[in-house]
Design an enzyme around this catalytic site. Structure first.
Site, PDB file in Angstrom:
ATOM      1  CG  ASP A 163      24.388   7.566 101.492  1.00 59.38           C
ATOM      2  OD1 ASP A 163      23.622   7.443 102.456  1.00 59.38           O
ATOM      3  OD2 ASP A 163      25.050   8.592 101.259  1.00 59.38           O
ATOM      4  N   GLY A 204      32.155   4.370 102.235  1.00 60.16           N
ATOM      5  CA  GLY A 204      31.547   5.610 102.684  1.00 60.16           C
ATOM      6  C   GLY A 204      31.912   5.990 104.098  1.00 60.16           C
ATOM      7  CB  SER A 258      66.457  15.547 118.653  1.00 64.86           C
ATOM      8  OG  SER A 258      67.612  14.826 119.016  1.00 64.86           O
TER       9      SER A 258
END
Length: 613
Positions: free
Chosen positions: A15, A92, A519
């Site tokens: 941009d 961006g 686990s």
């Protein structure tokens, strides 16, 4: 001269953020001669056919110049005749949203660029929401590349309408929209004749004159303690930065979370004595009496803060791995860092529409509202009340990476109404009667590794030795307490959390607890260690290789997993993260069970030393 302005440039990729700031510095004559000369030389091989490429002033990384995008945050300091500035030029691209959030966390104002040829994009909306999340109140939407739409007023007004709608959706209170051309310089520092229909300020003029201090005063005096200073036996000072208000000698202050009160005996600003200190100053405060103060405590006056263990927050998830309910982290809020978990993901926020969408998982760059629980009471406020104690980060306990940033929305009432009941018959009394040290022996390993058989034999030996024990087996627990849980990652997390809580209660009853669960995830085992307590948690890794486990396959599970009949099976279609620092490691494939039991019991002996009573 106006005060310092810290601002951020953000928006979607390409941009023109870096170009805009670079052109501003160039036109305002804020470059040294050698910088200007280097810019002109570098631009000869740039992307503008020999014209000056102003983005090169901000994009310093080689990868940024090669790709023509910003990757990391670039900070620039500059001063005009009317004001001093710090600008964070942020990336961006969606991949670097984490970097953009870092830049937004320091800023008072956001310059959000919008491409005039494309209008508002998803990343523009995401960046605007993140700026709001970080407490930014002033916004400039710079509609860039007006030269590519022939400086059309009609195109500008169409985009301005979109921006005003976005401002209403996000409840933005201070919004300015300026049409600019970052490459040509229109309305950046000077007005050119290309847009005679625009009667407003240039971008630099607005930045030099905007008053960001209005209505930002936070109530009362507040100082999180960073360090306790005790250079000798006669002085004890509490060091930190004042986040709001003022303090002077003889003021009465409250220490949180203890709620003790004391008066200010002395104030040092750096190494100079003072009778007064204000917001933003780093100080050392001593009190007129001995009180319990350590790092993470908060000194306050004339304001109310919350001390509890649960609150609702809005977070930006920044980790590559998804967030699931029940996951454990370290939370850093103010100067306090303690264990915490995301109890419930209430909903995520759609970036484009603002819709609240029910979910149990979060993916990278998503924004959501969650309930968070801390391991012990913590001092906080809502973000709208005090930014310093209303914002936090979540840190992954295994990788030590920042996984999320967030702000406190409100406390959970149940956290203030429910208080841990202190009992007269304590853990120590119960353990003393049994003559043992209550610990949890956490056996972990692949299915078929032999952990259940090993745990069962060790419990029998401990029982014969006069110990009081309880064995929690994975299958048995899933047939009762956890029968409502499946084997998806979020269910596995909750399975281990419940087991750890039960083990802790049994330890409190004075028992030695043995648990036998696959686990598989390191973060879940770390969560269990946190719940039970590091000093009471002994991890026993049954490291029998997959090939041996699959050869045994007493339940036929591996064969079913190989044919796809059992999804998410650990070792085949779901990973097992082997412990790196287990207290005990044993491979049951190397010796008979009897020998494995003997080896484990020998290594267990120091951990079971009776310190009760």
């Amino acid at each position: 001269m106006e005060g310092l302005l810290k601002f951020i440039t953000c928006g979607s990729v390409d941009d023109g953020k870096s170009t805009l700031i670079g052109h501003m510095l160039y036109d305002a004559k804020l470059l040294f001669a050698d910088q200007e000369h280097a810019l002109e030389l570098d631009s000869r091989v740039g992307s503008r056919e020999g014209k000056i490429d102003y983005s090169l002033l901000l994009d310093g990384l080689m990868a940024e110049r090669e790709q023509g995008i910003t990757i990391d945050v670039a900070y620039r300091y500059f001063t005009t005749e009317r004001r001093s500035f710090i600008v964070a030029d942020t990336p961006g691209h969606e991949e670097y949203t984490r970097n953009m959030a870092v830049g937004a966390s320091f800023a008072d104002l956001a310059v959000i660029l919008v491409d005039a040829t494309q209008g508002i994009l998803s990343q523009t909306r995401r960046h605007a929401r993140i700026c709001v999340l970080m407490g930014i109140r002033y916004f400039v939407f710079a509609v860039n590349k007006m030269d590519l739409v022939h400086y059309s007023q009609r195109e500008f007004l169409k985009i301005e309408k979109e921006i005003r709608k976005l401002a209403i959706d996000l409840e933005l209170s201070h919004v300015t929209v300026i049409p600019v051309s970052a490459t040509e310089g229109d309305n950046i520092t000077l007005k050119y004749s290309n847009m005679p229909w625009y009667a407003g300020q240039t971008l630099l003029d607005y930045l030099e004159t905007v008053n960001i201090e209005e209505g930002t005063e936070e109530p009362g005096f507040l100082m999180p303690v960073q360090r306790v200073c005790r250079p000798n036996h006669s002085f004890r000072g509490f060091q930190g930065q004042i986040e709001s208000g003022t303090v002077q000698i003889d003021d009465e202050i409250t220490i949180l979370p203890s709620r003790e009160k004391a008066r200010v005996a002395s104030i040092l600003v750096t190494d100079q004595k003072s009778v007064f200190a204000r917001k933003g100053q780093a100080v050392t405060i001593s009190l007129n009496r001995e009180v319990d103060v350590s790092r993470g405590c908060v000194l306050v006056a004339d304001t109310e803060l919350t001390v509890s263990t649960m609150f609702t927050a809005t977070i930006l998830w920044m980790d590559d791995q998804e967030l699931m309910q029940g996951k454990n982290f370290l939370i850093k809020l103010g100067t306090k860092t303690i264990p915490a978990s995301v109890m419930d993901i209430k909903y995520r926020i759609d970036i484009n529409t603002g819709e609240q969408i029910a979910t149990s998982k979060l993916y990278k760059n998503e924004i959501a509202v969650c309930d968070i629980a801390t391991a012990s009471p913590i001092v906080y406020d809502t973000f709208s009340g005090h930014k310093g104690l209303g914002s936090f980060i979540l840190i992954d306990r295994v990788t030590n990476m920042t996984s999320a940033c967030g702000v406190v929305e409100h406390s959970l009432r149940r956290s203030e109404n429910i208080v841990w009941q202190k009992l007269d018959i304590t853990r120590e009394i119960r353990a003393g009667k049994m003559g043992q040290k209550p610990v949890t022996l956490w056996f972990t390993g692949l299915s078929g590794s032999g952990k259940s058989a090993l745990a069962n034999e060790i419990e029998k030996r401990l029982s014969l030795d006069g110990k009081y024990t309880m064995l929690l087996d994975g299958d048995n627990i899933r047939m009762g307490l956890n029968k409502n849980l499946g084997f998806e990652p979020e269910d596995r997390i909750e399975n281990i959390r419940r087991i750890a809580e039960v083990a802790k209660l049994m330890n409190d009853a004075g028992l030695i607890v043995l648990t036998s669960f696959i686990s598989p995830f390191a973060s879940d085992r770390q969560n269990a260690r946190t719940i039970i307590g590091d000093e009471n948690f002994i991890e026993i890794y049954v490291s029998t290789p997959l090939e041996e486990c699959e050869r045994r396959d007493v339940k036929g599970l591996y064969q079913k997993a190989r044919t796809g009949k059992i999804p998410n099976f650990t070792g085949i279609s779901s990973p097992y993260e082997a412990p790196k620092h287990a207290e005990i490691v044993i491979d049951t494939g190397r010796q008979p069970l009897e020998e494995s039991v003997r080896i484990v019991l020998e290594q267990l002996a120091p951990y079971l030393t009776d310190d009760a009573g």
